[in-house]
Design a protein around this motif. Structure first.
Motif, PDB file in Angstrom:
ATOM      1  N   MET A   1       0.837  -1.184   0.000  1.00 24.67           N
ATOM      2  CA  MET A   1       0.000   0.000   0.000  1.00 24.67           C
ATOM      3  C   MET A   1       0.879   1.243   0.000  1.00 24.67           C
ATOM      4  SD  MET A   1      -2.862   1.036   2.769  1.00 24.67           S
ATOM      5  CE  MET A   1      -2.942   2.724   3.210  1.00 24.67           C
ATOM      6  N   PHE A   2       0.568   2.167  -0.868  1.00 24.10           N
ATOM      7  CA  PHE A   2       1.318   3.410  -0.978  1.00 24.10           C
ATOM      8  C   PHE A   2       0.809   4.410   0.059  1.00 24.10           C
ATOM      9  CE2 PHE A   2       1.526   7.733  -2.711  1.00 24.10           C
ATOM     10  CZ  PHE A   2       2.907   7.874  -2.790  1.00 24.10           C
ATOM     11  N   VAL A   3       1.738   4.972   0.817  1.00 29.55           N
ATOM     12  CA  VAL A   3       1.392   6.012   1.782  1.00 29.55           C
ATOM     13  C   VAL A   3       2.017   7.312   1.294  1.00 29.55           C
ATOM     14  CG1 VAL A   3       1.595   6.796   4.166  1.00 29.55           C
ATOM     15  CG2 VAL A   3       1.321   4.348   3.673  1.00 29.55           C
ATOM     16  N   ASN A   4       1.206   8.317   1.101  1.00 29.51           N
ATOM     17  CA  ASN A   4       1.679   9.602   0.609  1.00 29.51           C
ATOM     18  C   ASN A   4       2.016  10.491   1.809  1.00 29.51           C
ATOM     19  OD1 ASN A   4       2.052  12.136  -0.523  1.00 29.51           O
ATOM     20  ND2 ASN A   4       0.468  11.836  -2.068  1.00 29.51           N
ATOM     21  N   TYR A   5       3.263  10.410   2.259  1.00 23.70           N
ATOM     22  CA  TYR A   5       3.699  11.157   3.442  1.00 23.70           C
ATOM     23  C   TYR A   5       3.702  12.665   3.192  1.00 23.70           C
ATOM     24  CZ  TYR A   5       4.855   6.717   5.573  1.00 23.70           C
ATOM     25  OH  TYR A   5       4.775   5.459   6.101  1.00 23.70           O
ATOM     26  N   MET A   6       3.926  13.067   1.964  1.00 22.63           N
ATOM     27  CA  MET A   6       3.887  14.490   1.628  1.00 22.63           C
ATOM     28  C   MET A   6       2.469  15.027   1.846  1.00 22.63           C
ATOM     29  SD  MET A   6       5.816  17.009   0.536  1.00 22.63           S
ATOM     30  CE  MET A   6       7.141  16.345  -0.439  1.00 22.63           C
ATOM     31  N   ARG A   7       1.490  14.254   1.410  1.00 21.84           N
ATOM     32  CA  ARG A   7       0.093  14.670   1.578  1.00 21.84           C
ATOM     33  C   ARG A   7      -0.294  14.704   3.054  1.00 21.84           C
ATOM     34  NH1 ARG A   7      -5.170  12.444  -1.643  1.00 21.84           N
ATOM     35  NH2 ARG A   7      -6.619  13.894  -0.728  1.00 21.84           N
ATOM     36  N   ILE A   8       0.157  13.717   3.822  1.00 22.20           N
ATOM     37  CA  ILE A   8      -0.121  13.696   5.262  1.00 22.20           C
ATOM     38  C   ILE A   8       0.441  14.958   5.906  1.00 22.20           C
ATOM     39  CG2 ILE A   8       0.412  12.537   7.447  1.00 22.20           C
ATOM     40  CD1 ILE A   8       0.291   9.867   5.852  1.00 22.20           C
ATOM     41  N   GLY A   9       1.674  15.304   5.544  1.00 26.35           N
ATOM     42  CA  GLY A   9       2.305  16.498   6.096  1.00 26.35           C
ATOM     43  C   GLY A   9       1.532  17.759   5.751  1.00 26.35           C
ATOM     44  N   LYS A  10       1.084  17.844   4.500  1.00 31.93           N
ATOM     45  CA  LYS A  10       0.305  19.021   4.075  1.00 31.93           C
ATOM     46  C   LYS A  10      -1.010  19.117   4.839  1.00 31.93           C
ATOM     47  CE  LYS A  10       2.100  19.428  -0.623  1.00 31.93           C
ATOM     48  NZ  LYS A  10       1.785  19.317  -2.052  1.00 31.93           N
ATOM     49  N   GLU A  11      -1.665  17.985   5.049  1.00 33.23           N
ATOM     50  CA  GLU A  11      -2.941  17.980   5.773  1.00 33.23           C
ATOM     51  C   GLU A  11      -2.735  18.336   7.245  1.00 33.23           C
ATOM     52  OE1 GLU A  11      -6.032  17.837   4.590  1.00 33.23           O
ATOM     53  OE2 GLU A  11      -5.156  17.740   2.600  1.00 33.23           O
ATOM     54  N   ILE A  12      -1.643  17.863   7.829  1.00 34.76           N
ATOM     55  CA  ILE A  12      -1.341  18.222   9.216  1.00 34.76           C
ATOM     56  C   ILE A  12      -1.109  19.722   9.316  1.00 34.76           C
ATOM     57  CG2 ILE A  12       0.422  18.045  11.036  1.00 34.76           C
ATOM     58  CD1 ILE A  12       0.682  15.046  10.241  1.00 34.76           C
ATOM     59  N   LYS A  13      -0.334  20.268   8.397  1.00 31.52           N
ATOM     60  CA  LYS A  13      -0.064  21.706   8.410  1.00 31.52           C
ATOM     61  C   LYS A  13      -1.357  22.496   8.236  1.00 31.52           C
ATOM     62  CE  LYS A  13       2.641  25.358   6.238  1.00 31.52           C
ATOM     63  NZ  LYS A  13       3.672  25.673   5.237  1.00 31.52           N
ATOM     64  N   ARG A  14      -2.203  22.074   7.293  1.00 31.91           N
ATOM     65  CA  ARG A  14      -3.466  22.756   7.050  1.00 31.91           C
ATOM     66  C   ARG A  14      -4.324  22.763   8.313  1.00 31.91           C
ATOM     67  NH1 ARG A  14      -8.263  21.507   6.649  1.00 31.91           N
ATOM     68  NH2 ARG A  14      -7.924  19.285   6.557  1.00 31.91           N
ATOM     69  N   ALA A  15      -4.430  21.610   8.966  1.00 30.20           N
ATOM     70  CA  ALA A  15      -5.249  21.507  10.183  1.00 30.20           C
ATOM     71  C   ALA A  15      -4.632  22.328  11.322  1.00 30.20           C
ATOM     72  CB  ALA A  15      -5.382  20.039  10.593  1.00 30.20           C
ATOM     73  N   ARG A  16      -3.312  22.328  11.412  1.00 33.48           N
ATOM     74  CA  ARG A  16      -2.620  23.110  12.451  1.00 33.48           C
ATOM     75  C   ARG A  16      -2.886  24.600  12.264  1.00 33.48           C
ATOM     76  NH1 ARG A  16       1.920  25.878  12.141  1.00 33.48           N
ATOM     77  NH2 ARG A  16       2.731  24.833  10.296  1.00 33.48           N
ATOM     78  N   LEU A  17      -2.747  25.077  11.032  1.00 33.38           N
ATOM     79  CA  LEU A  17      -2.974  26.490  10.748  1.00 33.38           C
ATOM     80  C   LEU A  17      -4.433  26.879  10.982  1.00 33.38           C
ATOM     81  CD1 LEU A  17      -0.729  26.930   7.592  1.00 33.38           C
ATOM     82  CD2 LEU A  17      -0.260  27.721   9.930  1.00 33.38           C
ATOM     83  N   LYS A  18      -5.341  25.960  10.684  1.00 35.77           N
ATOM     84  CA  LYS A  18      -6.756  26.214  10.927  1.00 35.77           C
ATOM     85  C   LYS A  18      -7.018  26.441  12.414  1.00 35.77           C
ATOM     86  CE  LYS A  18     -11.308  24.228   9.979  1.00 35.77           C
ATOM     87  NZ  LYS A  18     -12.033  23.073   9.466  1.00 35.77           N
ATOM     88  N   CYS A  19      -6.236  25.762  13.250  1.00 39.52           N
ATOM     89  CA  CYS A  19      -6.353  25.950  14.703  1.00 39.52           C
ATOM     90  C   CYS A  19      -5.627  27.210  15.172  1.00 39.52           C
ATOM     91  CB  CYS A  19      -5.772  24.743  15.437  1.00 39.52           C
ATOM     92  SG  CYS A  19      -6.751  23.245  15.289  1.00 39.52           S
ATOM     93  N   GLY A  20      -4.825  27.796  14.273  1.00 34.89           N
ATOM     94  CA  GLY A  20      -4.069  28.992  14.636  1.00 34.89           C
ATOM     95  C   GLY A  20      -2.836  28.703  15.465  1.00 34.89           C
TER      96      GLY A  20
END
Length: 114
Positions: A1-20
């Motif tokens: 199974m392919f895990v897209n670690y770049m995408r995970i990182g982007k989603e974490i950053k997006r969620a973090r920024l959303k929390c301020g």
């Protein structure tokens, strides 16, 4: 199974920024170093399942959301699709369905580019 670690990182950053929150704030709440969190967000390090779980819990997000596996369903979108197809002929309906299937396949085949 392919895990897209770049995408995970982007989603974490997006969620973090959303929390301020800064990276330092999230790292402290999760118990990771700021440097390691930065490397996860940029895809330079592969986050462990435990780290992704901890980050998701602290951010109030789901693991599916952070890994890009969340299935998005919106009543508004469903209604818009129904309205779009409402006045279509059988032929138009079939063509649009084929286009959606092909587009979905292309997106999933090339999700590492997204």
């Amino acid at each position: 199974m392919f895990v897209n670690y770049m995408r995970i990182g982007k989603e974490i950053k997006r969620a973090r920024l959303k929390c301020g929150w800064s990276q330092a704030m999230l790292a402290e709440k999760v118990g990771l170093s700021t440097q390691y969190l930065s490397q996860i967000e940029t895809g330079k390090k592969k986050a462990s399942l435990q780290s992704v779980y901890s980050i998701a819990r602290v951010l109030g997000a789901s693991i599916d959301n952070l890994t890009g596996n969340e299935v998005y369903r919106s009543e508004e979108d469903s209604s818009a699709l129904e309205q779009l197809l409402q006045d279509c002929s059988i032929f138009e309906h079939a063509v649009l369905l084929d286009l959606l299937k092909a587009t979905k396949k292309i997106l999933r085949t090339n999700e590492d580019l997204i």
